[in-house]
Design a protein around this motif. Structure first.
Motif, PDB file in Angstrom:
ATOM      1  N   PHE A 165     -31.641  53.334  99.583  1.00  0.00           N
ATOM      2  CA  PHE A 165     -32.286  54.363  98.777  1.00  0.00           C
ATOM      3  C   PHE A 165     -33.736  53.977  98.494  1.00  0.00           C
ATOM      4  CE2 PHE A 165     -27.814  54.774  97.874  1.00  0.00           C
ATOM      5  CZ  PHE A 165     -27.615  56.136  97.794  1.00  0.00           C
ATOM      6  N   ASP A 166     -34.652  54.901  98.752  1.00  0.00           N
ATOM      7  CA  ASP A 166     -36.037  54.680  98.347  1.00  0.00           C
ATOM      8  C   ASP A 166     -36.173  54.851  96.840  1.00  0.00           C
ATOM      9  OD1 ASP A 166     -36.905  54.169 100.898  1.00  0.00           O
ATOM     10  OD2 ASP A 166     -37.428  56.250 101.300  1.00  0.00           O
ATOM     11  N   LEU A 167     -35.456  55.803  96.300  1.00  0.00           N
ATOM     12  CA  LEU A 167     -35.443  56.068  94.869  1.00  0.00           C
ATOM     13  C   LEU A 167     -33.988  56.126  94.438  1.00  0.00           C
ATOM     14  CD1 LEU A 167     -37.115  56.804  92.352  1.00  0.00           C
ATOM     15  CD2 LEU A 167     -36.866  59.188  93.016  1.00  0.00           C
ATOM     16  N   LEU A 168     -33.603  55.276  93.510  1.00  0.00           N
ATOM     17  CA  LEU A 168     -32.208  55.234  93.089  1.00  0.00           C
ATOM     18  C   LEU A 168     -31.849  56.483  92.294  1.00  0.00           C
ATOM     19  CD1 LEU A 168     -31.600  51.567  91.942  1.00  0.00           C
ATOM     20  CD2 LEU A 168     -30.699  52.711  93.940  1.00  0.00           C
ATOM     21  N   PRO A 169     -30.703  57.098  92.601  1.00  0.00           N
ATOM     22  CA  PRO A 169     -30.275  58.268  91.823  1.00  0.00           C
ATOM     23  C   PRO A 169     -29.739  57.840  90.458  1.00  0.00           C
ATOM     24  CG  PRO A 169     -28.632  57.707  93.462  1.00  0.00           C
ATOM     25  CD  PRO A 169     -29.793  56.795  93.696  1.00  0.00           C
ATOM     26  N   ARG A 170     -29.841  58.732  89.504  1.00  0.00           N
ATOM     27  CA  ARG A 170     -29.296  58.458  88.177  1.00  0.00           C
ATOM     28  C   ARG A 170     -27.780  58.641  88.220  1.00  0.00           C
ATOM     29  NH1 ARG A 170     -32.625  56.844  84.608  1.00  0.00           N
ATOM     30  NH2 ARG A 170     -34.751  57.570  84.638  1.00  0.00           N
ATOM     31  N   ARG A 171     -27.111  57.911  87.354  1.00  0.00           N
ATOM     32  CA  ARG A 171     -25.657  58.049  87.285  1.00  0.00           C
ATOM     33  C   ARG A 171     -25.286  59.381  86.652  1.00  0.00           C
ATOM     34  NH1 ARG A 171     -23.618  52.326  84.893  1.00  0.00           N
ATOM     35  NH2 ARG A 171     -24.195  51.072  86.680  1.00  0.00           N
ATOM     36  N   ALA A 172     -24.230  59.975  87.176  1.00  0.00           N
ATOM     37  CA  ALA A 172     -23.735  61.221  86.599  1.00  0.00           C
ATOM     38  C   ALA A 172     -22.850  60.906  85.398  1.00  0.00           C
ATOM     39  CB  ALA A 172     -22.943  61.996  87.638  1.00  0.00           C
ATOM     40  N   ARG A 173     -22.820  61.809  84.462  1.00  0.00           N
ATOM     41  CA  ARG A 173     -21.932  61.643  83.314  1.00  0.00           C
ATOM     42  C   ARG A 173     -20.505  61.931  83.770  1.00  0.00           C
ATOM     43  NH1 ARG A 173     -24.057  60.349  78.207  1.00  0.00           N
ATOM     44  NH2 ARG A 173     -22.654  61.826  77.257  1.00  0.00           N
ATOM     45  N   PRO A 174     -19.514  61.340  83.112  1.00  0.00           N
ATOM     46  CA  PRO A 174     -18.128  61.641  83.490  1.00  0.00           C
ATOM     47  C   PRO A 174     -17.775  63.079  83.132  1.00  0.00           C
ATOM     48  CG  PRO A 174     -18.200  60.102  81.654  1.00  0.00           C
ATOM     49  CD  PRO A 174     -19.607  60.311  82.098  1.00  0.00           C
ATOM     50  N   ASN A 175     -16.806  63.616  83.867  1.00  0.00           N
ATOM     51  CA  ASN A 175     -16.419  64.989  83.569  1.00  0.00           C
ATOM     52  C   ASN A 175     -15.722  65.034  82.200  1.00  0.00           C
ATOM     53  OD1 ASN A 175     -13.868  63.984  84.060  1.00  0.00           O
ATOM     54  ND2 ASN A 175     -13.562  65.100  85.951  1.00  0.00           N
ATOM     55  N   PRO A 176     -15.656  66.199  81.567  1.00  0.00           N
ATOM     56  CA  PRO A 176     -15.115  66.303  80.206  1.00  0.00           C
ATOM     57  C   PRO A 176     -13.677  65.782  80.070  1.00  0.00           C
ATOM     58  CG  PRO A 176     -16.254  68.310  80.785  1.00  0.00           C
ATOM     59  CD  PRO A 176     -16.215  67.470  82.026  1.00  0.00           C
ATOM     60  N   LYS A 177     -12.909  65.852  81.140  1.00  0.00           N
ATOM     61  CA  LYS A 177     -11.534  65.375  81.093  1.00  0.00           C
ATOM     62  C   LYS A 177     -11.474  63.843  80.937  1.00  0.00           C
ATOM     63  CE  LYS A 177      -7.248  66.220  83.578  1.00  0.00           C
ATOM     64  NZ  LYS A 177      -6.671  66.785  84.786  1.00  0.00           N
ATOM     65  N   ARG A 178     -12.425  63.130  81.544  1.00  0.00           N
ATOM     66  CA  ARG A 178     -12.456  61.663  81.486  1.00  0.00           C
ATOM     67  C   ARG A 178     -13.364  61.120  80.377  1.00  0.00           C
ATOM     68  NH1 ARG A 178      -9.998  57.907  84.128  1.00  0.00           N
ATOM     69  NH2 ARG A 178     -11.863  56.799  84.688  1.00  0.00           N
ATOM     70  N   MET A 179     -14.103  61.980  79.724  1.00  0.00           N
ATOM     71  CA  MET A 179     -15.061  61.551  78.707  1.00  0.00           C
ATOM     72  C   MET A 179     -14.408  60.761  77.565  1.00  0.00           C
ATOM     73  SD  MET A 179     -18.305  61.559  78.008  1.00  0.00           S
ATOM     74  CE  MET A 179     -19.148  62.924  78.726  1.00  0.00           C
TER      75      MET A 179
END
Length: 178
Positions: A72-86
């Motif tokens: 990766f040239d630019l690291l992607p941000r982490r996604a938030r967990p879905n509401p079921k796993r939150m």
């Protein structure tokens, strides 16, 4: 998880790593784990030995960026967990990284909430070095081109020759006409 993968403790990581308490009696040294999920017995065993466990959510892209950041040239941000796993990641008894207790503990111990910040800093250092290397290679190529141009080897006209062969297949005797 990345350290477990590079050390060869875990061979394949598809959807993360779950920490289990299978050989909990053998753990004597304080170890700090950042995994996708962990059983309550495993968390208790690691904390009894003086270590910490943090359960962090990784989607596919974030997991790939964690394991192979060089791609990766630019690291992607982490996604938030879905509401079921939150709720799992908000629960401090499950060592969820979104719970305030775990965030405060990690800030005190490591200076950051998750390994994402340190991974980003490491990746930035790598990319700065890589960009400098690319610039040096480009400068070398330009200098080589300039030297060739000065020697007169530069652009030369290519002469294209068109050759056509016209052949027609004759009768069954196999002779060709011109």
């Amino acid at each position: 998880m990345r350290d477990l993968w590079t050390a060869g403790v875990v061979t394949q990581i598809r959807e993360g790593v779950k920490l289990l308490a299978k050989h909990k009696d053998e753990l004597r040294s304080p170890v700090h784990f950042e995994v996708s999920s962990a059983s309550k017995n495993a968390i208790a065993a690691v904390e009894a030995a003086g270590g910490t466990v943090t359960c962090v959510h990784f989607n596919r892209l974030a997991l790939r960026a964690l394991l192979k950041p060089i791609k990766f040239d630019l690291l992607p941000r982490r996604a938030r967990p879905n509401p079921k796993r939150m709720p799992y990641f908000l629960d401090h008894t499950r060592a969820g990284y979104l719970s305030p207790e775990i965030q405060i503990r990690n800030l005190r111990l490591f200076g950051h909430v998750t390994s994402e910040q340190s991974m980003r800093e490491e990746h930035d250092r790598y990319m700065i070095g890589r960009r400098e290397q690319i610039k040096q290679e480009q400068l070398q190529r330009r200098e080589q081109k300039m030297e060739l141009m000065q020697l007169g080897v530069g652009k030369q006209k290519k002469i294209k020759t068109k050759t056509r062969t016209k052949m027609a297949i004759g009768k069954s005797d196999g002779k060709h006409r011109k």
